[in-house]
Design a protein around this motif. Structure first.
Motif, mmCIF file in Angstrom:
data_model
loop_
_atom_site.group_PDB
_atom_site.id
_atom_site.type_symbol
_atom_site.label_atom_id
_atom_site.label_comp_id
_atom_site.label_asym_id
_atom_site.label_seq_id
_atom_site.Cartn_x
_atom_site.Cartn_y
_atom_site.Cartn_z
ATOM 1 N N ARG A 1 1.046 -1.245 0.012
ATOM 2 C CA ARG A 1 -0.122 -0.066 -0.165
ATOM 3 C C ARG A 1 0.887 1.374 -0.139
ATOM 4 O O ARG A 1 0.557 2.161 0.539
ATOM 5 C CB ARG A 1 -1.042 0.128 1.296
ATOM 6 C CG ARG A 1 -1.993 -0.975 1.078
ATOM 7 C CD ARG A 1 -3.153 -1.168 1.944
ATOM 8 N NE ARG A 1 -3.776 0.145 2.468
ATOM 9 C CZ ARG A 1 -4.820 0.606 1.919
ATOM 10 N NH1 ARG A 1 -5.487 -0.240 0.860
ATOM 11 N NH2 ARG A 1 -5.458 1.594 1.941
ATOM 12 N N THR A 2 1.879 1.187 -0.885
ATOM 13 C CA THR A 2 2.759 2.526 -0.886
ATOM 14 C C THR A 2 3.084 2.590 -2.289
ATOM 15 O O THR A 2 3.047 1.677 -2.956
ATOM 16 C CB THR A 2 4.436 2.289 -0.096
ATOM 17 O OG1 THR A 2 4.876 1.026 -0.923
ATOM 18 C CG2 THR A 2 3.812 2.051 1.305
ATOM 19 N N LEU A 3 3.222 3.827 -2.702
ATOM 20 C CA LEU A 3 3.239 4.226 -4.234
ATOM 21 C C LEU A 3 4.585 5.245 -4.112
ATOM 22 O O LEU A 3 5.033 6.103 -3.598
ATOM 23 C CB LEU A 3 2.147 5.194 -4.497
ATOM 24 C CG LEU A 3 2.172 5.578 -6.124
ATOM 25 C CD1 LEU A 3 2.063 4.427 -7.029
ATOM 26 C CD2 LEU A 3 1.047 6.804 -6.247
ATOM 27 N N THR A 4 5.613 4.792 -5.207
ATOM 28 C CA THR A 4 6.972 5.276 -5.127
ATOM 29 C C THR A 4 6.568 6.246 -6.383
ATOM 30 O O THR A 4 6.394 5.713 -7.621
ATOM 31 C CB THR A 4 8.104 4.159 -5.493
ATOM 32 O OG1 THR A 4 7.990 3.071 -4.459
ATOM 33 C CG2 THR A 4 9.440 5.079 -5.743
ATOM 34 N N VAL A 5 6.894 7.582 -6.103
ATOM 35 C CA VAL A 5 7.045 8.563 -6.956
ATOM 36 C C VAL A 5 8.506 8.981 -7.337
ATOM 37 O O VAL A 5 8.961 9.669 -6.420
ATOM 38 C CB VAL A 5 6.281 9.780 -6.699
ATOM 39 C CG1 VAL A 5 6.131 10.914 -7.688
ATOM 40 C CG2 VAL A 5 4.681 9.447 -6.348
#
Length: 321
Positions: A141-145
């Motif tokens: 549930r993490t998004l890497t930008v």
């Protein structure tokens, strides 16, 4: 929590009415699909829905959003082979000031930071960089930008739902699954193999012909006299294109099961049971019969088979390759 509240709404017999004029008609197949998707949604994991064209994947998601009061904030993303990860995550864009750039978050980034539902249609069409961007979101549930050096954790209420359109089954005509075929259908299995273990997977069955009539009649009552012919035409297209199997007569089914040594259970209509235009209706195959079950071809399948034979065509002869 938000997830607990959503599950409570799904269990409740009273839900928010759909915002449009199209009623949600819970036929037996649709009700089973909705129940399976609701149970998977309560697992608080990403949800992947697979089914043949026209089985109601998008409408089912809309109903789930209506029941959990997520309709207004839900984000729909339609993927194709031209979309890249920047389209979903965001990018720096030019401003009114020459030489100045501002960060503009993409729809996926906004949904993660605002705790919204995200529906990704046809995820099997996603390019590799999009699938790679989704992996951390599915796993933790993490998004890497990467362009901003940020790792965003999904806010409460965030839910990722994706759909995969599988090839219509020629074995049973209406059953979901398989995922084979050519073109876009051929990529459905690949998407499941790459990310399958990270989703809660639900396979949806397509409504039978009679159920399609039951769903269309309340929404378009003025077209009711034309609906049987329209459904028969659809069956004809499926049969000619190899997306449905030729109807097997009641006697042929019985002979096949006797040859296989299986138990025979007659589930045909009682005497006097009639289908459209006074024809014998019979029990529709739906999403596939259980062992020992005998089913009569419905009126639409029989009419389609007769029309195809009258034109001198074989089932599947007009299939696209």
């Amino acid at each position: 929590s938000t997830s607990t509240a959503s599950c409570s709404a799904l269990r409740s017999p009273q839900g928010t009415a759909p915002p449009d004029d199209h009623a949600f008609v819970a036929t037996p197949t649709v009700a089973r699909n909705l129940r399976a998707a609701a149970l998977a949604l309560c697992a608080e994991r990403p949800l992947l829905l697979e089914g043949p064209p026209g089985c109601g994947k998008t409408r089912l998601i809309q109903q789930l959003a209506d029941l959990t009061q997520n309709t207004g904030s839900m984000v729909h993303i339609h993927l194709d082979d031209q979309m890249d990860a920047k389209s979903l995550l965001g990018a720096y864009v030019c401003t009114a000031v020459p030489g100045e750039f501002a960060w503009q978050p993409g729809p996926l980034t906004q949904a993660v930071t605002e705790g919204r539902w995200v529906v990704i249609e046809d995820i099997n069409m996603a390019p590799p960089d999009v699938l790679a961007a989704l992996v951390p979101l599915l796993e933790s549930r993490t998004l890497t930008v990467a362009s901003r050096g940020e790792v965003l954790r999904a806010e409460p209420g965030f839910q990722l739902i994706a759909t995969v359109t599988s090839a219509p089954s020629a074995s049973g005509g209406r059953a979901a699954g398989g995922g084979g075929g050519a073109g876009a259908y051929a990529t459905s299995n690949m998407a499941k193999e790459l990310l399958g273990s990270l989703w809660t997977y639900v396979r949806l069955a397509a409504p039978a012909s009679q159920e399609q009539l039951d769903m269309l009649a309340p929404c378009y009552p003025t077209t009711l006299p034309l609906l049987p012919a329209a459904i028969a035409m659809l069956e004809l297209v499926h049969l000619a294109g190899g997306q449905a199997a030729p109807p097997v007569s009641h006697k042929q089914q019985q002979q096949q099961q006797e040859q296989q040594g299986g138990a025979v259970h007659d589930l045909s209509l009682p005497a006097g049971g009639k289908g459209p235009e006074g024809t014998d209706g019979g029990v529709d195959g739906g999403s596939g019969g259980d062992g020992g079950r005998l089913e009569r071809p419905n009126w639409w399948q029989s009419a389609a088979a007769s029309a195809l034979a009258g034109a001198g065509l074989r089932p599947g002869e007009l299939a696209l390759v």
